[in-house]
Design a protein around this motif. Structure first.
Motif, PDB file in Angstrom:
ATOM      1  N   LEU A   1      45.487  77.721 180.485  1.00  0.00           N
ATOM      2  CA  LEU A   1      44.122  77.787 180.638  1.00  0.00           C
ATOM      3  C   LEU A   1      44.187  79.707 180.792  1.00  0.00           C
ATOM      4  O   LEU A   1      44.811  80.702 180.955  1.00  0.00           O
ATOM      5  CB  LEU A   1      44.142  77.445 182.001  1.00  0.00           C
ATOM      6  N   THR A   2      43.086  79.929 180.560  1.00  0.00           N
ATOM      7  CA  THR A   2      42.588  81.357 180.562  1.00  0.00           C
ATOM      8  C   THR A   2      41.659  81.446 180.697  1.00  0.00           C
ATOM      9  O   THR A   2      40.254  80.624 180.486  1.00  0.00           O
ATOM     10  CB  THR A   2      42.757  82.026 178.790  1.00  0.00           C
ATOM     11  N   CYS A   3      40.793  82.552 181.977  1.00  0.00           N
ATOM     12  CA  CYS A   3      39.950  82.751 182.270  1.00  0.00           C
ATOM     13  C   CYS A   3      39.129  83.803 182.268  1.00  0.00           C
ATOM     14  O   CYS A   3      40.901  84.907 182.556  1.00  0.00           O
ATOM     15  CB  CYS A   3      39.929  82.727 183.690  1.00  0.00           C
TER      16      CYS A   3
ATOM     17  N   GLY B   1      41.414  75.812 177.047  1.00  0.00           N
ATOM     18  CA  GLY B   1      42.310  76.072 176.655  1.00  0.00           C
ATOM     19  C   GLY B   1      42.671  74.498 177.363  1.00  0.00           C
ATOM     20  O   GLY B   1      43.848  73.957 177.066  1.00  0.00           O
ATOM     21  N   GLY B   2      41.671  73.960 178.243  1.00  0.00           N
ATOM     22  CA  GLY B   2      41.818  72.696 178.340  1.00  0.00           C
ATOM     23  C   GLY B   2      41.889  71.779 177.098  1.00  0.00           C
ATOM     24  O   GLY B   2      41.957  72.505 176.074  1.00  0.00           O
TER      25      GLY B   2
ATOM     26  N   GLY C   1      34.259  75.367 184.322  1.00  0.00           N
ATOM     27  CA  GLY C   1      35.796  74.247 184.064  1.00  0.00           C
ATOM     28  C   GLY C   1      36.193  73.820 182.357  1.00  0.00           C
ATOM     29  O   GLY C   1      35.078  74.641 181.838  1.00  0.00           O
ATOM     30  N   THR C   2      37.138  73.526 182.988  1.00  0.00           N
ATOM     31  CA  THR C   2      37.929  73.138 181.783  1.00  0.00           C
ATOM     32  C   THR C   2      38.768  72.524 182.100  1.00  0.00           C
ATOM     33  O   THR C   2      39.316  72.110 183.194  1.00  0.00           O
ATOM     34  CB  THR C   2      38.731  74.718 181.040  1.00  0.00           C
ATOM     35  N   GLN C   3      37.969  70.541 181.278  1.00  0.00           N
ATOM     36  CA  GLN C   3      39.049  69.255 181.234  1.00  0.00           C
ATOM     37  C   GLN C   3      40.332  69.595 181.410  1.00  0.00           C
ATOM     38  O   GLN C   3      40.676  70.036 180.048  1.00  0.00           O
ATOM     39  CB  GLN C   3      38.280  68.371 180.768  1.00  0.00           C
TER      40      GLN C   3
ATOM     41  N   SER D   1      55.705  70.848 182.508  1.00  0.00           N
ATOM     42  CA  SER D   1      55.899  69.094 183.032  1.00  0.00           C
ATOM     43  C   SER D   1      54.676  68.562 183.635  1.00  0.00           C
ATOM     44  O   SER D   1      54.492  68.248 184.932  1.00  0.00           O
ATOM     45  CB  SER D   1      57.115  69.875 183.914  1.00  0.00           C
ATOM     46  N   LEU D   2      53.772  68.986 182.766  1.00  0.00           N
ATOM     47  CA  LEU D   2      52.483  68.361 183.680  1.00  0.00           C
ATOM     48  C   LEU D   2      52.640  66.097 183.905  1.00  0.00           C
ATOM     49  O   LEU D   2      53.315  66.072 182.789  1.00  0.00           O
ATOM     50  CB  LEU D   2      51.170  68.569 182.106  1.00  0.00           C
ATOM     51  N   LYS D   3      52.082  66.150 184.382  1.00  0.00           N
ATOM     52  CA  LYS D   3      51.537  65.006 185.109  1.00  0.00           C
ATOM     53  C   LYS D   3      50.321  64.096 184.873  1.00  0.00           C
ATOM     54  O   LYS D   3      49.281  64.986 185.540  1.00  0.00           O
ATOM     55  CB  LYS D   3      52.118  64.881 187.071  1.00  0.00           C
ATOM     56  N   SER D   4      50.129  63.329 184.973  1.00  0.00           N
ATOM     57  CA  SER D   4      49.068  62.539 185.277  1.00  0.00           C
ATOM     58  C   SER D   4      48.699  62.496 186.889  1.00  0.00           C
ATOM     59  O   SER D   4      47.150  63.090 185.550  1.00  0.00           O
ATOM     60  CB  SER D   4      49.472  60.728 185.493  1.00  0.00           C
ATOM     61  N   GLU D   5      49.031  63.158 187.717  1.00  0.00           N
ATOM     62  CA  GLU D   5      48.187  63.300 188.414  1.00  0.00           C
ATOM     63  C   GLU D   5      48.242  65.133 188.420  1.00  0.00           C
ATOM     64  O   GLU D   5      46.351  64.956 189.536  1.00  0.00           O
ATOM     65  CB  GLU D   5      49.229  63.560 189.603  1.00  0.00           C
ATOM     66  N   ASP D   6      47.829  65.478 187.796  1.00  0.00           N
ATOM     67  CA  ASP D   6      47.254  66.627 186.923  1.00  0.00           C
ATOM     68  C   ASP D   6      46.413  66.812 186.440  1.00  0.00           C
ATOM     69  O   ASP D   6      45.304  67.994 186.042  1.00  0.00           O
ATOM     70  CB  ASP D   6      48.131  68.244 186.451  1.00  0.00           C
ATOM     71  N   THR D   7      45.468  65.841 185.995  1.00  0.00           N
ATOM     72  CA  THR D   7      44.934  65.439 185.135  1.00  0.00           C
ATOM     73  C   THR D   7      43.717  66.150 186.552  1.00  0.00           C
ATOM     74  O   THR D   7      43.070  65.428 187.305  1.00  0.00           O
ATOM     75  CB  THR D   7      44.247  64.282 184.579  1.00  0.00           C
TER      76      THR D   7
END
Length: 121
Positions: free
Chosen positions: A20-22, A8-9, A114-116, A84-90
């Motif tokens: 995201l899914t795990c 899901g990334g 992990g997923t980017q 509401s994703l932000k650049s700092e969530d990268t």
């Protein structure tokens, strides 16, 4: 052997959403806790959110009100809805779970690869 696989990334613009899914697979008797961590370049891995099999949740202050963790423990699956994703969530987002394997004597902690998640501003 228990495995956790995230999906899901991807790349999303600031203000957008991702889910995201795990999925945990293997000889699983019980899952006690599922959680998400993230690691940005040059930074330490940090807890994003966690959920127990009794639906207790915990969130990092930086994601409260924007991210929602949920779990379908009967199907060995966890989710992280990110709004509401932000650049700092990268970061690279990792799934983790405390799992009791069949025949084991105790819970063991497992991690996915992990997923980017990349948020463009």
């Amino acid at each position: 052997q228990v495995q956790l696989v995230e999906s899901g990334g991807g790349l999303v613009q600031a203000g957008g959403s991702l889910r995201l899914t795990c999925v945990a697979s293997g000889s699983i008797a019980n899952i006690e806790t599922m959680g998400w961590y993230r690691q940005a370049p040059g930074k330490e891995r940090e807890l994003v959110a966690a959920i127990t099999d009794s639906d207790r949740t915990k969130y990092a202050e930086s994601v409260k009100g924007r991210f929602t963790i949920s779990g379908d423990f009967a199907n060995n699956t966890g989710y992280l809805q990110m709004n509401s994703l932000k650049s700092e969530d990268t970061a690279v987002y990792y799934c983790t779970a405390d799992i009791w394997e069949r025949g084991a004597l105790y819970f063991e902690n497992f991690w996915g690869r992990g997923t980017q998640v990349t948020v463009s501003s």
